[in-house]
Motif scaffolding. Structure first.
Motif, mmCIF file in Angstrom:
data_model
loop_
_atom_site.group_PDB
_atom_site.id
_atom_site.type_symbol
_atom_site.label_atom_id
_atom_site.label_comp_id
_atom_site.label_asym_id
_atom_site.label_seq_id
_atom_site.Cartn_x
_atom_site.Cartn_y
_atom_site.Cartn_z
ATOM 1 N N VAL A 146 0.843 -1.191 0.000
ATOM 2 C CA VAL A 146 0.000 0.000 0.000
ATOM 3 C C VAL A 146 0.879 1.242 0.000
ATOM 4 C CG1 VAL A 146 -1.747 1.293 1.289
ATOM 5 C CG2 VAL A 146 -1.868 -1.207 1.198
ATOM 6 N N ASP A 147 0.579 2.142 -0.943
ATOM 7 C CA ASP A 147 1.250 3.441 -1.033
ATOM 8 C C ASP A 147 0.154 4.481 -1.247
ATOM 9 O OD1 ASP A 147 2.662 5.734 -1.586
ATOM 10 O OD2 ASP A 147 3.794 4.902 -3.270
ATOM 11 N N GLN A 148 -0.225 5.153 -0.164
ATOM 12 C CA GLN A 148 -1.327 6.099 -0.239
ATOM 13 C C GLN A 148 -1.020 7.294 -1.142
ATOM 14 O OE1 GLN A 148 -2.095 6.830 3.897
ATOM 15 N NE2 GLN A 148 -3.297 4.955 4.120
ATOM 16 N N GLY A 149 0.244 7.484 -1.481
ATOM 17 C CA GLY A 149 0.627 8.573 -2.369
ATOM 18 C C GLY A 149 0.189 8.362 -3.808
ATOM 19 N N LEU A 150 -0.268 7.166 -4.139
ATOM 20 C CA LEU A 150 -0.709 6.888 -5.507
ATOM 21 C C LEU A 150 -2.079 7.480 -5.807
ATOM 22 C CD1 LEU A 150 0.313 3.143 -6.008
ATOM 23 C CD2 LEU A 150 1.504 5.183 -6.780
ATOM 24 N N ILE A 151 -2.812 7.860 -4.809
ATOM 25 C CA ILE A 151 -4.164 8.418 -4.893
ATOM 26 C C ILE A 151 -5.176 7.331 -5.277
ATOM 27 C CG2 ILE A 151 -5.682 10.172 -5.898
ATOM 28 C CD1 ILE A 151 -3.078 11.785 -6.538
ATOM 29 N N GLY A 152 -4.910 6.584 -6.312
ATOM 30 C CA GLY A 152 -5.791 5.513 -6.777
ATOM 31 C C GLY A 152 -5.083 4.724 -7.858
ATOM 32 N N GLY A 153 -5.712 3.661 -8.332
ATOM 33 C CA GLY A 153 -5.111 2.831 -9.368
ATOM 34 C C GLY A 153 -4.090 1.866 -8.793
ATOM 35 N N VAL A 154 -3.359 1.199 -9.698
ATOM 36 C CA VAL A 154 -2.414 0.161 -9.291
ATOM 37 C C VAL A 154 -1.149 0.243 -10.133
ATOM 38 C CG1 VAL A 154 -2.058 -2.344 -9.132
ATOM 39 C CG2 VAL A 154 -4.297 -1.397 -8.655
ATOM 40 N N VAL A 155 -0.019 -0.009 -9.486
ATOM 41 C CA VAL A 155 1.258 -0.167 -10.173
ATOM 42 C C VAL A 155 1.643 -1.634 -10.031
ATOM 43 C CG1 VAL A 155 3.690 0.492 -10.263
ATOM 44 C CG2 VAL A 155 1.973 2.194 -9.640
ATOM 45 N N LEU A 156 1.824 -2.316 -11.167
ATOM 46 C CA LEU A 156 2.239 -3.718 -11.155
ATOM 47 C C LEU A 156 3.722 -3.808 -11.473
ATOM 48 C CD1 LEU A 156 -0.508 -5.738 -13.083
ATOM 49 C CD2 LEU A 156 -0.006 -5.773 -10.661
ATOM 50 N N LYS A 157 4.442 -4.543 -10.632
ATOM 51 C CA LYS A 157 5.863 -4.802 -10.878
ATOM 52 C C LYS A 157 6.044 -6.310 -10.898
ATOM 53 C CE LYS A 157 7.667 -0.653 -8.648
ATOM 54 N NZ LYS A 157 8.582 -0.126 -7.620
ATOM 55 N N VAL A 158 6.317 -6.845 -12.086
ATOM 56 C CA VAL A 158 6.537 -8.275 -12.265
ATOM 57 C C VAL A 158 7.839 -8.428 -13.043
ATOM 58 C CG1 VAL A 158 5.621 -10.430 -13.196
ATOM 59 C CG2 VAL A 158 4.052 -8.712 -12.287
ATOM 60 N N GLY A 159 8.831 -8.989 -12.369
ATOM 61 C CA GLY A 159 10.140 -9.110 -13.005
ATOM 62 C C GLY A 159 10.682 -7.738 -13.338
ATOM 63 N N ASP A 160 11.083 -7.555 -14.593
ATOM 64 C CA ASP A 160 11.621 -6.273 -15.043
ATOM 65 C C ASP A 160 10.534 -5.341 -15.577
ATOM 66 O OD1 ASP A 160 14.163 -7.160 -14.453
ATOM 67 O OD2 ASP A 160 14.589 -7.838 -16.493
ATOM 68 N N CYS A 161 9.312 -5.827 -15.622
ATOM 69 C CA CYS A 161 8.205 -5.062 -16.202
ATOM 70 C C CYS A 161 7.480 -4.270 -15.121
ATOM 71 C CB CYS A 161 7.231 -6.021 -16.891
ATOM 72 S SG CYS A 161 5.861 -5.198 -17.708
ATOM 73 N N VAL A 162 7.218 -2.997 -15.422
ATOM 74 C CA VAL A 162 6.435 -2.144 -14.531
ATOM 75 C C VAL A 162 5.296 -1.541 -15.346
ATOM 76 C CG1 VAL A 162 6.432 -0.084 -13.080
ATOM 77 C CG2 VAL A 162 8.441 -1.560 -13.120
ATOM 78 N N ILE A 163 4.079 -1.767 -14.878
ATOM 79 C CA ILE A 163 2.901 -1.179 -15.510
ATOM 80 C C ILE A 163 2.309 -0.213 -14.502
ATOM 81 C CG2 ILE A 163 0.623 -1.608 -16.491
ATOM 82 C CD1 ILE A 163 1.611 -4.418 -17.234
ATOM 83 N N ASP A 164 2.364 1.063 -14.840
ATOM 84 C CA ASP A 164 1.913 2.098 -13.906
ATOM 85 C C ASP A 164 0.537 2.594 -14.319
ATOM 86 O OD1 ASP A 164 1.554 4.179 -12.157
ATOM 87 O OD2 ASP A 164 3.604 4.936 -12.353
ATOM 88 N N GLY A 165 -0.479 2.087 -13.645
ATOM 89 C CA GLY A 165 -1.851 2.517 -13.899
ATOM 90 C C GLY A 165 -2.387 3.362 -12.756
ATOM 91 N N SER A 166 -1.474 4.036 -12.067
ATOM 92 C CA SER A 166 -1.891 4.842 -10.917
ATOM 93 C C SER A 166 -2.446 6.193 -11.359
ATOM 94 C CB SER A 166 -0.711 5.061 -9.967
ATOM 95 O OG SER A 166 0.268 5.879 -10.574
ATOM 96 N N VAL A 167 -3.316 6.728 -10.542
ATOM 97 C CA VAL A 167 -3.879 8.057 -10.796
ATOM 98 C C VAL A 167 -2.759 9.092 -10.761
ATOM 99 C CG1 VAL A 167 -5.450 9.830 -9.909
ATOM 100 C CG2 VAL A 167 -6.152 7.430 -9.917
#
Length: 182
Positions: A146-167
């Motif tokens: 949990v990182d309340q600084g993201l406001i909303g959405g999700v950041v996925l980190k799998v291996g070397d891949c990062v998908i940043d879907g955060s607000v």
């Protein structure tokens, strides 16, 4: 020349993986190692007993036979090998190495889903399933941070891949576009 702990873990983890694969016991060995990892996590003093010079080799062997009951013959043999060569302290790192090889072979990935609020198990599984489908994996196992600084959405980190879907990321992109237009 002495090997580092990382080198020992890599050699022994790879050897156990190859041995389990040759014996057609890969899934059973993996399951046993997960039980061992959980036991070690809950009772870390287990490792110290098998590396403590106060206990003689017969006492250590007897203790190991009690602990190893119910484990596959492959894992029992491997634990005895670690005891004989005095590498029992490296067992957690060896299990990690084995798990990496197992996950690679079985197309299983692990990662982190960072969100502004805690996600339940069902949400994590749904995110993992979507990621697995998109990237041709059988399974993705996610842990939540949990990182309340993201406001909303999700950041996925799998291996070397990062998908940043955060607000927060989306707002930063909008801000950058506005700055570039001016």
């Amino acid at each position: 020349m002495a090997l580092s702990k990382a080198e020992i873990a890599a050699r022994y983890g790879t050897a156990l993986f190859d041995y389990a694969q040759d014996m057609d016991a890969l899934t059973a060995v993996h399951a046993d190692l997960q039980e061992l990892a959980e036991a070690i996590s809950n009772y870390p003093q287990i490792l110290k007993v098998f590396s403590d010079p106060i206990f003689n080799s017969a006492e250590k062997a007897h203790s190991l036979s009690v602990i190893a009951q119910g484990l596959t013959k492959e894992v029992q043999n491997f634990l005895n090998l670690l005891l004989d060569y005095d590498h029992f302290l490296e067992l957690p790192a060896i299990i990690d190495c084995f798990n990496s090889l197992y996950n690679q072979k079985e197309k299983i990935a692990t990662g982190v889903a960072i969100s502004a609020v805690a996600l339940d198990e069902q949400q994590l599984q749904k995110l993992g399933a979507g990621y697995a489908q998109k990237y041709g994996l059988k399974k993705v196992i996610l842990k939540n941070e949990v990182d309340q600084g993201l406001i909303g959405g999700v950041v996925l980190k799998v291996g070397d891949c990062v998908i940043d879907g955060s607000v927060k990321n989306k707002l930063n992109k909008i801000r950058a576009q506005l700055i570039n237009k001016n």
